[in-house]
Design an enzyme around this catalytic site. Structure first.
Site, PDB file in Angstrom:
ATOM      1  N   SER A 126      72.035  63.735  32.239  1.00 52.55           N
ATOM      2  CA  SER A 126      73.395  64.200  31.942  1.00 52.55           C
ATOM      3  C   SER A 126      73.563  65.708  32.160  1.00 52.55           C
ATOM      4  O   SER A 126      72.594  66.466  32.149  1.00 52.55           O
ATOM      5  CB  SER A 126      73.764  63.853  30.496  1.00 52.55           C
ATOM      6  OG  SER A 126      73.571  62.486  30.250  1.00 52.55           O
TER       7      SER A 126
HETATM    8  N1  SAM Z   1      70.082  60.653  28.181  1.00 54.75           N
HETATM    9  C1  SAM Z   1      69.644  60.575  29.546  1.00 54.75           C
HETATM   10  C2  SAM Z   1      68.925  61.796  30.002  1.00 54.75           C
HETATM   11  O1  SAM Z   1      68.910  62.792  29.272  1.00 54.75           O
HETATM   12  O2  SAM Z   1      68.355  61.738  31.088  1.00 54.75           O
HETATM   13  C3  SAM Z   1      70.758  60.254  30.492  1.00 54.75           C
HETATM   14  C4  SAM Z   1      71.010  58.821  30.494  1.00 54.75           C
HETATM   15  S1  SAM Z   1      71.887  58.131  31.816  1.00 54.75           S
HETATM   16  C5  SAM Z   1      73.398  59.011  31.880  1.00 54.75           C
HETATM   17  C6  SAM Z   1      72.317  56.606  31.004  1.00 54.75           C
HETATM   18  C7  SAM Z   1      71.143  55.691  30.770  1.00 54.75           C
HETATM   19  O3  SAM Z   1      71.579  54.579  30.005  1.00 54.75           O
HETATM   20  C8  SAM Z   1      70.539  55.107  32.045  1.00 54.75           C
HETATM   21  O4  SAM Z   1      69.190  55.428  32.125  1.00 54.75           O
HETATM   22  C9  SAM Z   1      70.766  53.614  31.910  1.00 54.75           C
HETATM   23  O5  SAM Z   1      69.745  52.825  32.467  1.00 54.75           O
HETATM   24  C10 SAM Z   1      70.821  53.472  30.413  1.00 54.75           C
HETATM   25  N2  SAM Z   1      71.473  52.258  29.923  1.00 54.75           N
HETATM   26  C11 SAM Z   1      72.587  51.644  30.367  1.00 54.75           C
HETATM   27  N3  SAM Z   1      72.840  50.540  29.635  1.00 54.75           N
HETATM   28  C12 SAM Z   1      71.860  50.466  28.700  1.00 54.75           C
HETATM   29  C13 SAM Z   1      71.566  49.557  27.636  1.00 54.75           C
HETATM   30  N4  SAM Z   1      72.327  48.489  27.373  1.00 54.75           N
HETATM   31  N5  SAM Z   1      70.474  49.794  26.886  1.00 54.75           N
HETATM   32  C14 SAM Z   1      69.685  50.867  27.110  1.00 54.75           C
HETATM   33  N6  SAM Z   1      69.906  51.761  28.093  1.00 54.75           N
HETATM   34  C15 SAM Z   1      70.986  51.554  28.886  1.00 54.75           C
END
Ligand code: SAM
Length: 216
Positions: free
Chosen positions: A65
């Site tokens: 992010s």
């Molecule tokens: N917080 C992260 C970082 O600092 O790198 C950024 C995360 S990215 C914007 C969103 C993440 O949410 C992705 O890695 C995606 O695979 C995960 N995601 C989406 N749906 C999800 C779910 N139901 N459970 C867990 N993770 C999920």
């Protein structure tokens, strides 16, 4: 966490120009953002962009992010140091590291195992010992360790999943982007004596929360 001196100047400039100037005031959040080496959470080919004002690819069509978004969402949790926090969407582990400097224990859920594997390695190399990671559908939370004083969802949901509301502790705080698959509004939730108080903040654009309590 071990100190990393590489890119320190760029990290401090990122915090001053992108975070402090935009109104983030919590000094603990500001210090954590100065400390955590964002470049180590992305591929080497992006190191020169690591402290810029935007998300970056981390593989598997996912992103780390924008630093300002990480700081703002973290500030909303008002962490003092003794909380247990649930993060949904570990991704690179960068947000996880920021949280781990500010609370007592972080529980972070990711649905893509390759990302968890990489994040675990980075967080271990940095010396964190108060983080638990798991691969599963985070839209259902992590009930085994509930309730949580703070919940942060770093993927965009169509609505706030019921499981996350249930797993929020009394006087707990949650931040979560809610909207459609392309753009959302950052929602803030507080729970007091079983009642939910909800407020909307600014617009944002996160990758979708995919799962039973998210997008199918
Ligand atoms: N917080 C992260 C970082 O600092 O790198 C950024 C995360 S990215 C914007 C969103 C993440 O949410 C992705 O890695 C995606 O695979 C995960 N995601 C989406 N749906 C999800 C779910 N139901 N459970 C867990 N993770 C999920």
């Amino acid at each position: 966490m071990i100190e990393v001196s590489e890119w320190k100047h760029e990290r401090e400039r990122m915090v001053e120009e992108q975070i402090v100037k935009r109104g983030v005031k919590d000094t603990r959040v500001i210090q954590a953002m100065k400390k955590v080496p964002r470049h180590l959470f992305i591929d080497k080919t992006y190191y020169h962009q690591a402290y810029n004002d935007y998300p970056l690819p981390i593989g598997q069509s996912q992103t780390i992010s924008q630093p300002y978004m990480v700081a703002s969402m973290t500030e909303l949790l008002e962490l003092k140091g003794d909380e247990r926090v649930l993060e949904i969407g570990t991704g690179s582990g960068y947000q996880t590291a920021i949280l781990a400097l500010l609370c007592s224990k972080v529980y972070s859920v990711e649905r893509i195992s390759e990302l968890t594997k990489k994040a675990r390695l980075t967080l271990e190399q940095l010396g964190f010992s108060n983080i638990n990671l798991i691969v599963r559908d985070g839209s259902l939370g992590w009930p085994e360790f509930a309730p949580y004083n703070g919940i942060i969802v770093t993927a965009g949901a169509p609505e706030i999943p019921d499981a996350l509301i249930e797993q929020l502790a009394n006087n707990g705080r949650m931040t979560i982007p809610v909207g459609n698959e392309a753009c959302q509004t950052l929602n803030y939730v507080e729970k007091h004596k079983g009642r939910i108080y909800r407020k909307e903040f600014f617009g944002c654009a996160f990758v979708p929360l995919v799962g039973k309590g998210g997008w199918k």
